[in-house]
Structures are given as C-alpha cells and as structure tokens.
Design a protein around this motif. Structure first.
Motif, mmCIF file in Angstrom:
data_model
loop_
_atom_site.group_PDB
_atom_site.id
_atom_site.type_symbol
_atom_site.label_atom_id
_atom_site.label_comp_id
_atom_site.label_asym_id
_atom_site.label_seq_id
_atom_site.Cartn_x
_atom_site.Cartn_y
_atom_site.Cartn_z
ATOM 1 N N CYS A 134 7.444 1.944 -8.666
ATOM 2 C CA CYS A 134 6.041 1.556 -8.435
ATOM 3 C C CYS A 134 5.248 2.722 -7.851
ATOM 4 O O CYS A 134 5.808 3.589 -7.179
ATOM 5 N N PRO A 135 3.934 2.764 -8.080
ATOM 6 C CA PRO A 135 3.117 3.831 -7.505
ATOM 7 C C PRO A 135 3.109 3.763 -5.978
ATOM 8 O O PRO A 135 3.193 2.683 -5.386
ATOM 9 N N GLY A 140 -2.320 4.015 -5.463
ATOM 10 C CA GLY A 140 -2.963 2.782 -5.914
ATOM 11 C C GLY A 140 -4.181 2.411 -5.089
ATOM 12 O O GLY A 140 -5.218 2.011 -5.634
ATOM 13 N N ARG A 264 -2.910 -4.185 -9.945
ATOM 14 C CA ARG A 264 -1.843 -4.599 -10.848
ATOM 15 C C ARG A 264 -1.341 -3.347 -11.559
ATOM 16 O O ARG A 264 -2.130 -2.500 -11.993
ATOM 17 N N TYR A 265 -0.022 -3.234 -11.715
ATOM 18 C CA TYR A 265 0.568 -2.026 -12.269
ATOM 19 C C TYR A 265 1.051 -2.260 -13.694
ATOM 20 O O TYR A 265 2.252 -2.315 -13.983
ATOM 21 N N GLU A 295 8.482 -4.619 -13.532
ATOM 22 C CA GLU A 295 9.142 -3.637 -12.669
ATOM 23 C C GLU A 295 10.637 -3.916 -12.571
ATOM 24 O O GLU A 295 11.464 -2.994 -12.582
ATOM 25 N N TRP A 348 2.735 8.469 -12.822
ATOM 26 C CA TRP A 348 2.660 7.205 -12.099
ATOM 27 C C TRP A 348 2.660 6.071 -13.124
ATOM 28 O O TRP A 348 2.236 6.276 -14.283
ATOM 29 N N ALA A 349 3.066 4.889 -12.721
ATOM 30 C CA ALA A 349 2.832 3.705 -13.535
ATOM 31 C C ALA A 349 1.329 3.454 -13.627
ATOM 32 O O ALA A 349 0.555 3.854 -12.755
ATOM 33 N N SER A 350 0.912 2.787 -14.700
ATOM 34 C CA SER A 350 -0.514 2.477 -14.876
ATOM 35 C C SER A 350 -1.022 1.605 -13.733
ATOM 36 O O SER A 350 -0.299 0.746 -13.215
ATOM 37 N N VAL A 351 -2.275 1.830 -13.341
ATOM 38 C CA VAL A 351 -2.887 1.077 -12.244
ATOM 39 C C VAL A 351 -4.201 0.456 -12.739
ATOM 40 O O VAL A 351 -5.040 1.140 -13.319
#
Length: 370
Positions: A134-135, A140, A264-265, A295, A348-351
C-alpha cells in the motif's frame, strides 16, 4: 483463530506444505469488515495458486491469526507463526499493529509483506525483512490535501483521537496545506463529545471536517451530529483513512454517510487480471470488493512468485524484494527504496479520492486522481 488450508491440490503424503502466516483484524476493536475483505483476497489468491500446482507441487497454506487491532497480540502471533515454520508473513490492516508486527519480524529475521498499513514509519530503522504494497501515508494524504485545496478548502478541522497514525496524518495535512495558505485546527476527541464538535467548527469557521477517528465510534456519531446541525449545512466531511469504503458505513449512516470523500487505492479501470479477480472476490464476499481485498490478493501473488523463484528459505525471500516483478490486480508490482521509508515499497499503487453518490449510495464517484 485456527490455521486453515486453502487448497484444491492434494497434500503430499509426507504432509509438506509451504506456509504463509496471515495477520488480519477479525474481531473488535479491530476493523473486522476490513479484515474480512483482506482475508478474502488472501484466500482467493491461495486457492488460485493451489489450483495451478501450488509451489513446486507443494500446497500453499495460509495460517491465519486474528490481531483484533492489538499490537501486543500481533507481536505474539508473529512469535508463534515463526515457531510454526512459516516462510513469510502477510497482511495486516491497522498501522500501529503492523508496526509492532514489522518490528518483531525484523528482530526474528522473518520476511513480512505488509498489505494495507500505510504509516510511513512502519519500522524505526531501515530493514531488509519488510516490504509493503500500500502507498505510504505521506503519499496518499498529500493527494487528499491536493483535493481539498482544489475544492477551495483552506480552513480545515480534524476530529482526531490519540494515535501515532492519526497524529502522523494531522502532521502530513498541516505540512501540505500550510505552504499554500491552508490551516488545520485539531479537535481533541479525547476531550470533546461529538455534539461539541459542531460548536468548534462554527467557532473556527472551518469549511471542511476530517474524521481522524475510529470506526464505528466516534466517527459515526460525529457525522450524525454535524449532519443534523443547520449551521453546518455547507461543511464538507472527509475521511482520508477510508471509513466509508465498507458496507457497514452505509448501513449505520444511511444517506448521512454519502458525499464523504475518502482515499481508495485502485486504478480508474482494472485490467483483465483485476477484473477477473474482482468477480471472484465479489462472489466470495457477496458484495463489491474493497481495495483492501485486492491488496490481499496481490500480497499472495507476490509471495507465491517469490516462493516459486527462490524457495521457502527466509533469507532468500528477503533478499528477493528488489527483484520482484509481478503483475498484480492494480498494475505491475516492483519494490524500491522510497525516501524516508525504511521498508521495501511499491511506489506507488494508484490513489483516488472517491465518495458515495448521494443519489445512489452504493455507487462510488471518483473526485480526484493522484
């Protein structure tokens, strides 16, 4: 909670499995609904691994322990799982719990892939044993601050409980907002009743209130008090930590729970793998899967790839973090060293900043993309 074997592969005659320890909050005061989604993702991925031959023919076993949002319980679970011979640890949602688990895993030399805990300082010192999907909170929450400023909010209040996590969030918001003319007023929820929050908001002439407080309480009571106060009809309520993500939020608050932006990621559109896994998760949960479920799935996808390539030796697993290159449900997963982060980090994961549509509370609207 007893260990469970998620497998459609026949266990070898000698009983040999490859074990992953899973830390998940499944009972109060943990956020049990988040834990249920995380576990659904973990178990869905384990089943798929085993349906496709396991780890070099050996079934992958998930040994689950309920942390109940208790750092000491999590640390004890890490000790137990290490004794049980797990190759690695996975999971955890609550940041303060994951921090305790990471410290113990680092001390024991046990690889830990953290699924969902965002606290920047997941470990006190840099470690080779811990990686994270996770970011980081600073990433985030800076995007969330950008959203607030873009929506015209400069006078922000935070209804905050005492916690390392909430204190870090307040500091991040203040650092992001102050250089651009924003102010952050901290309302101490250890001192104020939810109804008293309304008077403070009027006094400070704030245009946005952020819920840096536990779910369901006091977050739900704060929302109800603010929504019912005619003086605050125009105020924005926000929840960067993601309280409105789960169905329980809508069930407890009804229409009052909509139009509350949260982080939300997930990407704007899932690719083929994400769409397929999303369908499987929906069937398993009986509801739309949260980003936390994705995740969980991605955590096992990474660990399974590492186990297939490097075996179950703990040191070799930890050494493999910088060489990970795995297609996850939300994009290609690779780990690196991010500035100020002491663990191997997917950057990073998308935010997204999203909220529940007041006209259709089951539908999430994308308000801002980082």
């Amino acid at each position: 909670m007893n260990s469970s074997l998620s497998s459609s592969v026949a266990e070898r005659a000698d009983g040999s499995t490859v074990r992953i320890g899973a830390l998940v909050p499944l009972t109060r005061p943990g956020w049990a609904e988040a834990g249920r989604h995380l576990l659904a993702g973990l178990e869905t991925a384990v089943r798929e691994v085993n349906d496709t031959g396991g780890i070099a023919g050996r079934p992958l076993e998930l040994v689950v322990r309920d942390t109940a949002a208790d750092p000491q319980r999590a640390a004890a679970a890490v000790d137990e799982l290490a004794r049980l011979g797990v190759a690695a640890l996975a999971g955890e949602y609550h940041s303060v719990v994951a921090r305790a688990a990471a410290a113990r895993a680092d001390a024991l030399g046990l690889p830990f892939l953290c699924s969902s805990a965002v606290l920047d300082a997941l470990t006190e010192q840099p470690t080779e044993w811990v990686a994270r999907l996770c970011p980081a909170q600073s990433h985030g929450w800076q995007i969330y601050a950008d959203f607030l400023l873009g929506a015209g909010h400069r006078r922000i209040a935070v209804a905050a409980q005492a916690s390392v996590y909430w204190a870090a969030g307040t500091r991040i918001l203040r650092d992001c907002l102050a250089p651009r003319g924003g102010t952050v007023v901290e309302l101490d929820m250890g001192r104020l009743a939810p109804a008293a929050v309304c008077d403070e908001l009027v006094h400070h002439r704030t245009t946005a209130l952020l819920l840096l407080a536990g779910h369901p309480e006091p977050a739900v009571s704060i929302v109800q008090s603010v929504r019912r106060d005619e003086r605050l009809a125009e105020i924005l309520i926000g929840a960067p930590a993601g309280q409105p993500e789960f169905a329980e939020w809508a069930a407890l608050l009804g229409d009052d729970g909509s139009a509350i932006p949260f982080l939300r990621y997930l990407p704007e559109r899932l690719g083929p793998l994400g769409a397929r896994v999303g369908t499987a998760l929906r069937e398993r949960l009986g509801a739309a899967p949260s980003f936390v479920a994705f995740e969980g799935y991605d955590t096992v996808a990474v660990l399974a790839d590492v186990l297939r390539s490097h075996g179950a030796d703990r040191a070799r697993i930890a050494e493999s973090w910088p060489r990970v290159d795995v297609e996850g449900t939300r994009g290609r997963i690779r780990f690196s060293r991010a500035p100020g982060i002491g663990v191997w980090q997917w950057t990073w994961a998308s935010v997204q900043v999203v909220d529940r549509d007041p006209a259709e509370p089951d539908r999430l609207r994308i308000l801002h993309v980082g």
